[in-house]
Design an enzyme around this catalytic site. Structure first.
Site, short mmCIF file in Angstrom:
data_model
loop_
_atom_site.label_atom_id
_atom_site.label_comp_id
_atom_site.label_asym_id
_atom_site.label_seq_id
_atom_site.Cartn_x
_atom_site.Cartn_y
_atom_site.Cartn_z
N GLU A 220 40.93 42.68 43.08
CA GLU A 220 41.33 44.00 42.60
C GLU A 220 42.64 44.46 43.22
O GLU A 220 43.46 45.11 42.56
CB GLU A 220 40.21 45.01 42.85
CG GLU A 220 38.91 44.69 42.13
CD GLU A 220 39.08 44.41 40.65
OE1 GLU A 220 39.96 45.04 40.01
OE2 GLU A 220 38.36 43.55 40.12
N TYR A 308 40.68 34.61 32.35
CA TYR A 308 40.68 34.48 33.80
C TYR A 308 40.83 33.01 34.22
O TYR A 308 41.76 32.65 34.96
CB TYR A 308 39.36 35.01 34.38
CG TYR A 308 39.08 36.46 34.18
CD1 TYR A 308 39.15 37.36 35.24
CD2 TYR A 308 38.69 36.96 32.94
CE1 TYR A 308 38.84 38.70 35.08
CE2 TYR A 308 38.39 38.30 32.76
CZ TYR A 308 38.47 39.17 33.83
OH TYR A 308 38.17 40.50 33.66
#
Length: 532
Positions: A220, A308
């Site tokens: 993050e 991803y």
């Protein structure tokens, strides 16, 4: 609002299930038009502008509106669903195109905006912005009575962000700061319910009780540069966000832990990627990095680990083709410097990559880039990557060997006499347990007695780590006689249906508990179960 062209007749905002009450332009009420509701895109809010305005002119557009009960961006939890059980809880999720359900705006990542807000509430309020007042490190709820007294929370976001980063949460929340970092002006801390503060402060990420998912924070934080800083221009190029972030996250594992950890992370991701690619066999365009969405197509339909994992592997392949990190990292820094704060497409990224090495690299490096099968990586589908990737397997060997031992034990009828002990996994980290279970799931299903014994012996059937328990369910649900009863969101429900354990049970269970899911997750699961 600042006009970019002369004589603009109107401004258009995206909306989804908003109740628009009135609109003022420069303080004057104007008529407006809300187009027919599209099930995915919502309704376009068309606002007329004064005639004769020139480029550069500033106008004030004020929209009076309310959200509705159909707001897909918000989840409202009853007090019984919270840890404390005293107050309800609200949180939002606007990605990819649901900010329009919170506010009328141009809901695309190609446009970045600043925002400020004042929110009056009887419960503490958090926004994806800088708290102006009351101070975060002051008493909770500005010292007033939580759940009774109204406090106005003021926030400001001075950094332009894509609309999907607008976020709100409200509930019985308090703050605890971390110790200051010497030489740094920034501060950090944790917001949580009082009942969860100690565990949240200790773990600082998804709560598993073992700190095994702390590295999620790395992912993050990496988004500050890749995704939030450099943003995909629109959904077609979403892999630029998550592929880059996953690649950098794993690169940081190498520096935080070891090169073996980096390779191990790619290995773990390869199983999830394989599952996602297999899932989209009947819709191969969702196996691609660059997806050509039709007008009005829901980008959430394509959401999976493909951007991803396939994206991160693509960047790893480029790194290896160019000659390694010493050659690739200087480019990464230039990429960030060039595009920070901008929204870009795959073609812009690729052009910058070639231009960088033409100016700063060798002829061999330019030739290496030309040798890459760009069409296969970016636009190719199928269940295999264009190149067979090789990772550091040293951390995988012990869990692979243990899985092999379990596979070889299937002929033994009495589970209690199996030659296994709790100590088999005592030196495994959480990721090694995940790999052990994933490896075991690739074999012929074990007998039900073996599965039950494994779950209790290694405590994976009751693990507080959802990643571990999910993998155990994958194994347990391969055998319809397995006693595994609890399910874990979308993947587990799909397993019950796809493995033909009991499709009706999966649908019945979800019908009873669907209100506990965020509206976006609920929509995806409902569609997934309806297709079975």
């Amino acid at each position: 609002m600042v006009l970019k062209e002369d004589h603009l007749a109107q401004v258009i905002f995206d909306t989804l299930d908003l109740n628009i009450e009135k609109i003022e332009v420069d303080g004057v009420a104007v008529s407006f038009h809300l187009t027919e509701r599209h099930p995915i895109m919502g309704s376009a809010l068309q606002i007329p502008l004064p005639t004769g305005a020139k480029s550069g002119a500033q106008m004030s557009v004020k929209i009076f509106y309310k959200t509705s009960e159909r707001c897909i961006a918000l989840q409202w939890l009853e007090k019984e669903q919270t840890q404390g059980g005293q107050f309800p809880y609200l949180f939002s999720q606007c990605q990819p195109i649901y900010a329009r359900a919170l506010a009328p705006l141009q809901d695309t990542p190609s446009i970045k905006m600043t925002y400020s807000a004042q929110v009056a509430s009887v419960l503490p309020v958090l926004l994806s912005a800088i708290r102006v007042s009351p101070p975060s490190d002051g008493p909770a709820h500005d010292g007033k009575v939580v759940g009774k007294d109204t406090v106005t929370y003021t926030y400001d976001q001075p950094v332009p962000i894509p609309s999907y980063l607008i976020a709100i949460a409200s509930g019985n929340l308090c703050y605890r700061s971390f110790p200051a970092v010497e030489g740094k002006s920034w501060t950090s801390g944790v917001w949580a319910e009082p009942e969860l503060m100690d565990s949240s402060y200790w773990e600082f990420t998804l709560l598993t009780g073992d700190r095994s998912l702390v590295d999620v924070v790395v992912h993050e934080l990496t988004h500050s540069w890749f995704g939030n800083g450099i943003t995909h221009a629109y959904a077609t190029h979403f892999w630029l966000n998550e592929g880059w972030t996953t690649y950098i996250e794993r690169l940081l594992q190498q520096f935080l832990h070891s090169s073996a950890e980096r390779g191990f992370s790619f290995l773990i991701g390869s199983k999830a990627l394989q599952n996602a690619l297999n899932l989209y066999k009947d819709k191969p365009k969702y196996q691609r990095l660059v997806i050509d969405f039709e007008p009005g197509e829901d980008p959430d339909e394509a959401y999976s680990t493909v951007p991803y994992e396939k994206g991160a592997n693509f960047l790893l392949h480029i790194e290896q083709k160019l000659g390694g990190l010493d050659v690739f990292l200087p480019y990464v820094k230039d990429y960030v410097k060039t595009f920070m704060g901008k929204s870009i497409t795959t073609d812009q990224w690729k052009a910058h990559l070639f231009t960088y090495y033409e100016k700063n690299g060798s002829k061999a490096q330019t030739e290496a880039l030309n040798e890459i099968d760009w069409k296969a990586w970016l636009y190719g589908d199928g269940v295999e990557l264009p190149v067979k990737m090789e990772y550091d397997m040293s951390l995988a060997t012990p869990p692979y060997n243990l899985a092999q031992r379990w596979d070889a034990s299937r002929s033994m009828s009495e589970a209690e006499k199996l030659p296994f002990a709790e100590s088999d996994v005592q030196d495994f980290n959480a990721n090694q347990k995940v790999v052990f279970l994933e490896r075991l799931s690739s074999f012929v299903p074990l007998p039900s007695s073996h599965i039950s014994h494994l779950g209790s012996l290694y405590r994976v059937s009751t693990s507080t780590n959802a990643e571990i328990r999910m993998r155990f369910y994958d194994i347990a649900l391969q055998d319809p006689l397995s006693p595994a009863a609890k399910l874990f969101a979308k993947d587990a429900l799909r397993w019950v249906v796809a493995s033909k354990v009991d499709p009706a049970l999966a649908k019945e269970y979800f019908a009873r508990s669907k209100d506990a899911f965020h509206p976006i997750a609920r929509k995806i699961i409902e569609k997934d179960l309806a297709s079975k």
